[in-house]
Design a protein around this motif. Structure first.
Motif, mmCIF file in Angstrom:
data_model
loop_
_atom_site.group_PDB
_atom_site.id
_atom_site.type_symbol
_atom_site.label_atom_id
_atom_site.label_comp_id
_atom_site.label_asym_id
_atom_site.label_seq_id
_atom_site.Cartn_x
_atom_site.Cartn_y
_atom_site.Cartn_z
ATOM 1 N N LYS A 257 7.114 2.609 -23.900
ATOM 2 C CA LYS A 257 7.512 1.422 -23.703
ATOM 3 C C LYS A 257 8.509 1.464 -22.519
ATOM 4 N N HIS A 258 9.410 2.123 -22.620
ATOM 5 C CA HIS A 258 10.444 2.244 -21.620
ATOM 6 C C HIS A 258 10.005 2.886 -20.517
ATOM 7 N N LEU A 259 9.369 3.855 -20.654
ATOM 8 C CA LEU A 259 8.824 4.521 -19.506
ATOM 9 C C LEU A 259 7.809 3.669 -18.579
ATOM 10 N N GLN A 260 7.100 2.896 -19.350
ATOM 11 C CA GLN A 260 6.109 2.183 -18.724
ATOM 12 C C GLN A 260 6.819 1.097 -17.987
ATOM 13 N N LEU A 261 7.848 0.378 -18.510
ATOM 14 C CA LEU A 261 8.790 -0.737 -17.981
ATOM 15 C C LEU A 261 9.395 -0.012 -16.675
ATOM 16 N N SER A 262 9.693 1.262 -16.756
ATOM 17 C CA SER A 262 10.214 1.816 -15.443
ATOM 18 C C SER A 262 9.460 2.126 -14.334
ATOM 19 N N VAL A 263 8.186 2.563 -14.769
ATOM 20 C CA VAL A 263 7.118 2.592 -13.910
ATOM 21 C C VAL A 263 6.661 1.518 -13.105
ATOM 22 N N ASP A 264 6.884 0.276 -13.673
ATOM 23 C CA ASP A 264 6.275 -0.992 -13.289
ATOM 24 C C ASP A 264 7.328 -1.455 -12.192
ATOM 25 N N ALA A 265 8.542 -1.274 -12.519
ATOM 26 C CA ALA A 265 9.409 -1.614 -11.628
ATOM 27 C C ALA A 265 9.546 -0.772 -10.615
ATOM 28 N N PHE A 266 9.574 0.815 -10.704
ATOM 29 C CA PHE A 266 9.632 1.692 -9.757
ATOM 30 C C PHE A 266 8.549 1.347 -8.771
ATOM 31 N N GLU A 267 7.465 1.014 -9.152
ATOM 32 C CA GLU A 267 6.070 0.924 -8.440
ATOM 33 C C GLU A 267 6.216 -0.094 -7.346
ATOM 34 N N ILE B 96 -2.671 10.454 -6.294
ATOM 35 C CA ILE B 96 -2.929 9.476 -4.926
ATOM 36 C C ILE B 96 -1.362 9.498 -4.497
ATOM 37 N N LYS B 97 -0.501 9.415 -5.064
ATOM 38 C CA LYS B 97 0.880 8.836 -4.492
ATOM 39 C C LYS B 97 1.782 10.246 -4.048
ATOM 40 N N ALA B 98 1.462 11.293 -4.774
ATOM 41 C CA ALA B 98 2.363 12.490 -4.829
ATOM 42 C C ALA B 98 2.248 12.959 -3.317
ATOM 43 N N PRO B 99 3.091 13.406 -2.685
ATOM 44 C CA PRO B 99 2.961 14.086 -1.117
ATOM 45 C C PRO B 99 2.293 15.265 -1.206
ATOM 46 N N LEU B 100 1.582 15.527 -0.319
ATOM 47 C CA LEU B 100 0.505 16.783 -0.315
ATOM 48 C C LEU B 100 1.337 17.973 0.218
ATOM 49 N N ASP B 101 1.653 19.010 -0.548
ATOM 50 C CA ASP B 101 2.114 20.081 0.062
ATOM 51 C C ASP B 101 1.428 21.074 -0.499
ATOM 52 N N PRO C 284 8.621 1.005 -2.505
ATOM 53 C CA PRO C 284 8.258 2.461 -2.188
ATOM 54 C C PRO C 284 9.451 3.416 -2.053
ATOM 55 N N GLU C 285 10.730 2.912 -1.943
ATOM 56 C CA GLU C 285 11.915 3.785 -1.945
ATOM 57 C C GLU C 285 12.062 4.316 -3.150
ATOM 58 N N ASN C 286 11.370 4.053 -4.363
ATOM 59 C CA ASN C 286 11.536 4.336 -5.587
ATOM 60 C C ASN C 286 10.438 5.476 -6.013
ATOM 61 N N ARG C 287 9.771 6.054 -5.060
ATOM 62 C CA ARG C 287 8.512 6.816 -5.260
ATOM 63 C C ARG C 287 8.776 7.966 -5.924
ATOM 64 N N LEU D 44 11.031 8.388 -8.256
ATOM 65 C CA LEU D 44 11.299 8.167 -9.472
ATOM 66 C C LEU D 44 10.277 7.613 -10.241
ATOM 67 N N GLU D 45 9.455 6.981 -9.590
ATOM 68 C CA GLU D 45 8.120 6.453 -10.297
ATOM 69 C C GLU D 45 7.283 7.632 -10.862
ATOM 70 N N LEU D 46 7.155 8.534 -9.702
ATOM 71 C CA LEU D 46 6.259 9.797 -10.105
ATOM 72 C C LEU D 46 6.918 10.536 -11.247
ATOM 73 N N MET D 47 8.173 10.647 -11.431
ATOM 74 C CA MET D 47 8.920 11.134 -12.710
ATOM 75 C C MET D 47 8.554 10.379 -13.930
ATOM 76 N N ALA D 48 8.509 9.175 -13.762
ATOM 77 C CA ALA D 48 8.321 8.242 -14.924
ATOM 78 C C ALA D 48 7.112 8.383 -15.500
ATOM 79 N N ARG D 49 6.086 8.413 -14.382
ATOM 80 C CA ARG D 49 4.591 8.811 -14.729
ATOM 81 C C ARG D 49 4.449 10.113 -15.502
ATOM 82 N N ALA D 50 5.073 10.954 -15.108
ATOM 83 C CA ALA D 50 4.762 12.602 -15.637
ATOM 84 C C ALA D 50 5.505 12.629 -17.218
#
Length: 284
Positions: A215-225, A263-268, A228-231, A233-239
Motif C-alpha cells: 500500500k505505502h510503496l504504491q502510494l509513493s510510486v504514484d507520487a514520485f512518478e 524503461i526508466k532506469a538510466p542505461l549503464d 521526473p526529479e524524483n525518478r 526515488l521512484e525506481l527505488m520504491a518500485r524495486a
C-alpha cells in the motif's frame, strides 16, 4: 582519564592560554568558525575538537547559564552522537537541556533538538523506555511549533529507531504519525508525504507486513512518478514493491514494475547485472 577531569583540565588550559597569549573571544571566534567549516564538509572528528574548545571557551565568555553556552553544548553533544559516543554526549546534552529549559519561549526551539539527541544518546533496543521518553518529549515540544515540525521530528525518530534492532515495533508509530501529518497538511502528492509513505513501506517490508508495504510503496510510486526529479526515488520504491508483490504471490503486478524499471532506469553499459528480486532461501 576521567571525562570530568579531562574537561576541567581543558578548561583550565584554555583559560590560562587565553589570559597569557590572546583574546578569549578571538580564540572562540576562530574555533567556532572552524567548527562550522568542518561540519559543512562533514569532517566530524575535526568538527568535534573545535566544538569542544568552543564550548569550553563559551562557558568562560558567556557564562555557565547563557543560552549561547546551551547551544554550544548542543553542538558538542550532537557531534558526539554522530561519532557514536553516546555516553560522552549525554552530559553535554543534559547541560544544554538545563540551560534551554529555563530560556524564554521564543528561544526554546533548540530544545526539540536537545531531546532528540538525548533520545539518541540513551536509546537502547533492549531497554527502550529512557530513549523513547526523550523522543516523545521532542515530539510534544514540536507540536507547539507547527504540524510540519512535528512531522519532521516524527520521521527522524522513526528512521533512527527503525535502523536499530526494533523488536517492539516502536518505529511504526513515529513513521505512521509523520505520514498522516504530512498527508493532512500538504497533501498526498507532496514529496514529503511521498518520502514518509516510502519509509513506512520499507519498514513494513522489513517486518514482513507485505500488504501494508504494498500500500505505502504504491502510494509513493504514484507520487514520485508525477515528477521526473524524483525518478531515482521512484525506481527505488518500485524495486521494494516488487519484493512485497512477489511475497504476496502477485507476480503479474510485480512484472509491471520490472518493466517500468527497465524503461526508466538510466542505461549503464558498465553496470553488473543485479536481479530486481531474489527469493530468500529457506534454511533448516
Amino acid at each position: 582519564m576521567n571525562k570530568l577531569i579531562k574537561a576541567a583540565l581543558l578548561t583550565a588550559a584554555l583559560i590560562l592560554a587565553s589570559s597569557c597569549y590572546g583574546d578569549p573571544r578571538a580564540e572562540f571566534d576562530t574555533e567556532y568558525s572552524q567548527y562550522v567549516t568542518y561540519t559543512d564538509s562533514q569532517q566530524w572528528q575535526l568538527a568535534l575538537e573545535s566544538a569542544e574548545k568552543a564550548y569550553v571557551l563559551g562557558k568562560v565568555i558567556f557564562g555557565e547559564k547563557s543560552i549561547n553556552t546551551g547551544n554550544l553544548a548542543l553542538n558538542y553533544g550532537r557531534l558526539l552522537n554522530i561519532l557514536d559516543l553516546p555516553k560522552e554526549a549525554k552530559p553535554a546534552l543534559l547541560a544544554a537541556r538545563k540551560i534551554l529549559e529555563n530560556s524564554s519561549q521564543t528561544e526554546r526551539a533548540n530544545l526539540i533538538d536537545v531531546y532528540f539527541e538525548l533520545g539518541i544518546a540513551t536509546y537502547d533496543p533492549e531497554h527502550t523506555r529512557p530513549g523513547l521518553a526523550h523522543f516523545r518529549k521532542a515530539v510534544k515540544l514540536s507540536a507547539s511549533e507547527n504540524d510540519l515540525a512535528r512531522a519532521r521530528i516524527n520521521l527522524s525518530i522513526g528512521l533512527y529507531v527503525a535502523a536499530r534492532l526494533d523488536r517492539q515495533g516502536n518505529a511504526e508509530a513515529f513513521l505512521g504519525s509523520a505520514y498522516l501529518t504530512y498527508l493532512d497538511t500538504v497533501g498526498p502528492t507532496d514529496v514529503r508525504t511521498s518520502l514518509a509513505s516510502f519509509q513506512l513501506g520499507r519498514y513494513s517490508l522489513a517486518k514482513r507486513n507485505y500488504k501494508k508495504a504494498k500500500k505505502h510503496l504504491q502510494l509513493s510510486v504514484d507520487a514520485f512518478e508525477e515528477n521526473p526529479e524524483n525518478r531515482k526515488l521512484e525506481l527505488m520504491a518500485r524495486a521494494f514493491i516488487i519484493e512485497a508483490l512477489e511475497a504476496l504471490g502477485e507476480s503479474e503486478a510485480a512484472t509491471e514494475h520490472c518493466r517500468a524499471i527497465g524503461i526508466k532506469a538510466p542505461l549503464d553499459q558498465t553496470a553488473k547485472y543485479v536481479p530486481l528480486y531474489k527469493k530468500p532461501p529457506i534454511y533448516p
